[in-house]
Scaffold this motif. Structure first.
Motif, PDB file in Angstrom:
ATOM      1  N   UNK A 196      49.899  56.630  47.763  1.00 22.17           N
ATOM      2  CA  UNK A 196      49.638  56.780  49.188  1.00 22.17           C
ATOM      3  C   UNK A 196      48.505  56.054  49.843  1.00 22.17           C
ATOM      4  N   UNK A 197      47.307  56.034  49.272  1.00 21.32           N
ATOM      5  CA  UNK A 197      46.188  55.534  50.068  1.00 21.32           C
ATOM      6  C   UNK A 197      45.923  54.029  49.924  1.00 21.32           C
ATOM      7  N   UNK A 198      46.695  53.353  49.099  1.00 19.21           N
ATOM      8  CA  UNK A 198      46.489  51.912  48.998  1.00 19.21           C
ATOM      9  C   UNK A 198      47.822  51.184  48.864  1.00 19.21           C
ATOM     10  N   UNK A 199      47.778  49.930  49.207  1.00 20.54           N
ATOM     11  CA  UNK A 199      48.983  49.094  49.093  1.00 20.54           C
ATOM     12  C   UNK A 199      48.694  47.986  48.090  1.00 20.54           C
ATOM     13  N   UNK A 200      49.745  47.508  47.453  1.00 14.57           N
ATOM     14  CA  UNK A 200      49.570  46.387  46.530  1.00 14.57           C
ATOM     15  C   UNK A 200      50.191  45.159  47.182  1.00 14.57           C
ATOM     16  N   UNK A 201      49.407  44.098  47.199  1.00  9.66           N
ATOM     17  CA  UNK A 201      49.938  42.859  47.762  1.00  9.66           C
ATOM     18  C   UNK A 201      49.966  41.794  46.675  1.00  9.66           C
ATOM     19  N   UNK A 202      51.116  41.194  46.525  1.00 14.89           N
ATOM     20  CA  UNK A 202      51.254  40.115  45.551  1.00 14.89           C
ATOM     21  C   UNK A 202      50.960  38.808  46.279  1.00 14.89           C
ATOM     22  N   UNK A 203      50.008  38.080  45.753  1.00 12.39           N
ATOM     23  CA  UNK A 203      49.615  36.807  46.379  1.00 12.39           C
ATOM     24  C   UNK A 203      49.930  35.629  45.485  1.00 12.39           C
ATOM     25  N   UNK A 204      50.401  34.596  46.115  1.00 12.02           N
ATOM     26  CA  UNK A 204      50.477  33.309  45.433  1.00 12.02           C
ATOM     27  C   UNK A 204      49.469  32.449  46.174  1.00 12.02           C
ATOM     28  N   UNK A 205      48.379  32.105  45.470  1.00 10.81           N
ATOM     29  CA  UNK A 205      47.326  31.288  46.068  1.00 10.81           C
ATOM     30  C   UNK A 205      47.484  29.823  45.693  1.00 10.81           C
ATOM     31  N   UNK A 206      46.907  28.968  46.504  1.00  9.28           N
ATOM     32  CA  UNK A 206      46.939  27.557  46.106  1.00  9.28           C
ATOM     33  C   UNK A 206      45.929  27.316  44.978  1.00  9.28           C
ATOM     34  N   UNK A 207      44.813  28.102  44.971  1.00 12.93           N
ATOM     35  CA  UNK A 207      43.840  27.968  43.880  1.00 12.93           C
ATOM     36  C   UNK A 207      43.631  29.357  43.282  1.00 12.93           C
ATOM     37  N   UNK A 208      44.450  29.645  42.304  1.00  8.26           N
ATOM     38  CA  UNK A 208      44.473  30.996  41.748  1.00  8.26           C
ATOM     39  C   UNK A 208      43.145  31.391  41.102  1.00  8.26           C
ATOM     40  N   UNK A 209      42.585  30.493  40.275  1.00 10.31           N
ATOM     41  CA  UNK A 209      41.326  30.800  39.569  1.00 10.31           C
ATOM     42  C   UNK A 209      40.209  31.166  40.548  1.00 10.31           C
ATOM     43  N   UNK A 210      40.047  30.309  41.550  1.00 11.68           N
ATOM     44  CA  UNK A 210      38.982  30.545  42.521  1.00 11.68           C
ATOM     45  C   UNK A 210      39.191  31.858  43.265  1.00 11.68           C
ATOM     46  N   UNK A 211      40.459  32.143  43.548  1.00  9.38           N
ATOM     47  CA  UNK A 211      40.761  33.370  44.271  1.00  9.38           C
ATOM     48  C   UNK A 211      40.373  34.588  43.444  1.00  9.38           C
ATOM     49  N   UNK A 212      40.689  34.537  42.165  1.00  4.22           N
ATOM     50  CA  UNK A 212      40.347  35.673  41.292  1.00  4.22           C
ATOM     51  C   UNK A 212      38.832  35.833  41.212  1.00  4.22           C
ATOM     52  N   UNK A 213      38.157  34.703  41.077  1.00  2.00           N
ATOM     53  CA  UNK A 213      36.689  34.732  41.038  1.00  2.00           C
ATOM     54  C   UNK A 213      36.120  35.409  42.276  1.00  2.00           C
ATOM     55  N   UNK A 214      36.621  34.990  43.410  1.00  2.00           N
ATOM     56  CA  UNK A 214      36.136  35.513  44.680  1.00  2.00           C
ATOM     57  C   UNK A 214      36.401  37.013  44.797  1.00  2.00           C
ATOM     58  N   UNK A 215      37.618  37.395  44.448  1.00  2.00           N
ATOM     59  CA  UNK A 215      37.985  38.805  44.565  1.00  2.00           C
ATOM     60  C   UNK A 215      37.159  39.669  43.614  1.00  2.00           C
ATOM     61  N   UNK A 216      36.887  39.146  42.417  1.00  2.11           N
ATOM     62  CA  UNK A 216      36.073  39.873  41.448  1.00  2.11           C
ATOM     63  C   UNK A 216      34.663  40.048  41.997  1.00  2.11           C
ATOM     64  N   UNK A 217      34.142  38.940  42.512  1.00  7.49           N
ATOM     65  CA  UNK A 217      32.794  38.921  43.085  1.00  7.49           C
ATOM     66  C   UNK A 217      32.653  39.956  44.209  1.00  7.49           C
ATOM     67  N   UNK A 218      33.702  40.073  45.010  1.00  6.99           N
ATOM     68  CA  UNK A 218      33.642  40.975  46.156  1.00  6.99           C
ATOM     69  C   UNK A 218      34.120  42.393  45.813  1.00  6.99           C
TER      70      UNK A 218
END
Lengths: 143, 435
Positions: A108-130
């Motif tokens: 209920x309180x959260x949604x899951x979004x599947x992303x296809x990024x152009x730069x997957x590694x950087x995106x994961x880094x950023x999301x981890x950092x934040x």
């Protein structure tokens, strides 16, 4: 934090999608999330499944063109602005979203979004950092 | 009006005498002057003197398009180069171009036959002929041009392209006869409509259309929309150019072959044997009067049948039915020759695409539409629509660039195109469906 997504090329003919679901059903593979992108002539079916290897094999054996794509499953708060703040963050880091699709969790309180990024590694880094929660592959398959 | 009343209304017996005389001369000539034919005759164990009647024609060897290619460019010429006054050539998109040379007399004969063709279409010296066939190595433009002048009509040498300007010229110069491909005629009509010009109000009365296959229903549409009589013309550069055969305005039932210059036969394309009279088969032409590059039993690959019954227009020249197809797999799409093998090599060169493909041709309104179905597999697959669309555009661009034809590209699933053990069926031609 990378997840495997199955991509399947489908001609726009009646029964093609049903053929995919039939094969997965017979192989006892469960579909966790899906998205269908289409043009007038063909479509691309993207699936997150309970058993990637089996799904890939049965579809390939049946003659489908199948691809494996790395995606990231991100948890966002299921409330106004939840997705927006995430996209804002990505924009600031110049990470581009190639495509995305979402599903809402039963809890209920959260949604899951599947992303296809152009730069997957950087995106994961950023999301981890934040400290943005992501769902690991094995968990995603069991959801 | 009959341009050459003696030849065009000759009693058949007399015509056959003339044909035989010319055939004998032809055999003597090529045997003596064209090593290719000397060799062929010898291989078959025949000599020119063995030709005693028209039925002996079947003893003679065939000539194929490939023979012209093998002797590119001038190897089959029967006269020295100083006697050649003009060269024409195919585009060469299917490999080596076929090159033909004309002597002064060939050009004169061609012009006369084209003038005959105009007269067969009902044109007179009082007519203004708008010529939208391309000028250049392609025989269409110049063939029509010289014929119109030989008739004594007014020729308007537009050549192809610049559609809006074509329409302005047709209107302002008051053309009465239009020469172009049938699909272009309809395109002219549509464009005219956009410009606020109604073709029905123009002085145009006749259209002479060739260079691509067309149907009865298309004829009716052209006649209705442009308010003209639409007639079919036949020709091929290897034989002469436009004017080898022409449909008459009176009967609109088959194209009169210039039989005093060309000896037609219909054969079974598989066996090479003559078919029963009146049956459909491949048209084979022997040039009876050509000097530059005379050809014996040239296989046109065009499928048709012959009708020797007298025509109500008064001509005795045999009529060939509108060409309904090709015995080889060449496609003519909007006047452009396309071979499936060319598409195949383009696909293979475009990022190693699957050699499994299918060509579908249909007519959308007035235009031939070529759809190329290509199987998507392995390395060419992407999970992103835009990449697949880029691939489609790339294939389309390459086909356009190499063949000059705009094709619709349709990506299909692997194995969805039927495999066959024998010669693959690569073409689905739906253009004649509603004929």
């Amino acid at each position: 934090m990378k997840c495997d997504q199955l991509s399947i090329f489908l001609e726009n003919r009646s029964g093609r999608l049903a053929e995919v679901t039939r094969l997965l059903s017979e192989a006892k593979v469960n579909i966790r999330a899906l998205s269908l992108a289409d043009t007038s002539d063909f479509g691309i079916l993207r699936l997150i499944v309970s058993d990637f290897e089996t799904a890939q094999k049965v579809l390939k054996d049946a003659g489908f063109t199948v691809g494996k794509t790395t995606v990231v499953a991100v948890v966002v708060n299921d409330k106004p602005g939840g997705l927006h703040s995430l996209l804002d963050m990505l924009r600031d880091s110049s990470i581009n979203v190639e495509y995305m699709y979402a599903f809402v969790q039963q809890s209920g309180d959260s949604a899951v979004i599947i992303f296809r990024f152009d730069r997957t590694e950087q995106a994961i880094e950023l999301l981890t950092e934040k400290n943005i929660p992501m769902i690991p592959s094995d968990e995603l398959c069991k959801l | 009006m009959i341009f050459d009343i003696d030849k065009e209304t000759m009693p058949r017996e007399e015509l056959e005498k003339l044909q035989l005389k010319r055939l004998k001369q032809l055999c003597e000539k090529v045997y003596a002057n064209v090593p290719f034919y000397t060799k062929k005759f010898k291989e078959l164990g025949i000599e020119p003197k063995d030709i005693k009647s028209l039925s002996d024609l079947s003893k003679l060897p065939f000539t194929e398009k490939q023979d012209l290619r093998n002797h590119y460019p001038f190897g089959l010429f029967a006269v020295s180069r100083e006697n050649i006054v003009r060269i024409h050539s195919s585009s060469g998109t299917t490999g080596k171009a076929t090159v033909v040379g004309y002597t002064k007399r060939d050009i004169k004969n061609w012009a006369d036959m084209m003038a005959r063709s105009f007269a067969i279409a009902g044109a007179t010296p009082a007519d203004s002929i708008h010529n939208a066939y391309g000028y250049g190595l392609f025989t269409g433009g110049l063939g029509v041009h010289y014929g119109a002048e030989a008739l004594g009509a007014t020729i308007i040498p537009m050549s192809g392209g610049a559609t809006r300007r074509q329409i302005m010229v047709i209107k302002d110069f008051g053309a009465t006869v239009l020469c172009c491909t049938p699909s272009y005629a309809l395109y002219l009509y549509e464009t005219g409509k956009e410009m606020g010009i109604d073709f029905r109000e123009l002085p145009l009365k006749t259209g002479i259309f060739g260079a691509e296959p067309w149907t009865e229903s298309m004829r009716r549409e052209i006649e209705d929309k442009l308010n003209i009589k639409a007639l079919d013309i036949y020709g091929l550069s290897e034989i002469m150019g436009p004017g080898v055969a022409m449909e008459c305005a009176e009967a609109q039932d088959g194209l009169h072959i210039m039989e005093d210059h060309f000896l037609p036969e219909i054969i079974n394309p598989e066996t090479g044997e003559p078919v029963e009279p009146g049956e459909v088969g491949e048209l084979v032409i022997t040039t009876l009067t050509k000097e530059g590059i005379p050809l014996i039993r040239y296989r046109t690959r065009d499928l048709t049948k012959l009708n020797y019954t007298p025509c109500r227009c008064g001509r005795t020249l045999a009529r060939m039915q509108r060409v309904t197809g090709r015995s080889d797999d060449m496609l003519i799409i909007r006047g452009v020759n396309v071979f499936p093998s060319q598409i195949e090599s383009i696909l293979i060169e475009t990022e190693g695409l699957s050699p499994h493909y299918m060509l579908e041709i249909h007519r959308d309104g007035n235009l031939d539409i070529l759809t190329v179905k290509v199987e998507v597999a392995g390395t060419t697959f992407s999970d992103e629509i835009k990449n697949l669309q880029t691939l489609e555009r790339k294939i389309q661009r390459n086909i356009k660039e190499f063949l000059g034809v705009t094709a619709r590209i349709k990506l299909v699933e692997p194995k969805s195109i039927e495999r066959s053990a024998g010669k693959a069926q690569r073409i689905v031609d739906l253009r004649n469906e509603n004929q």
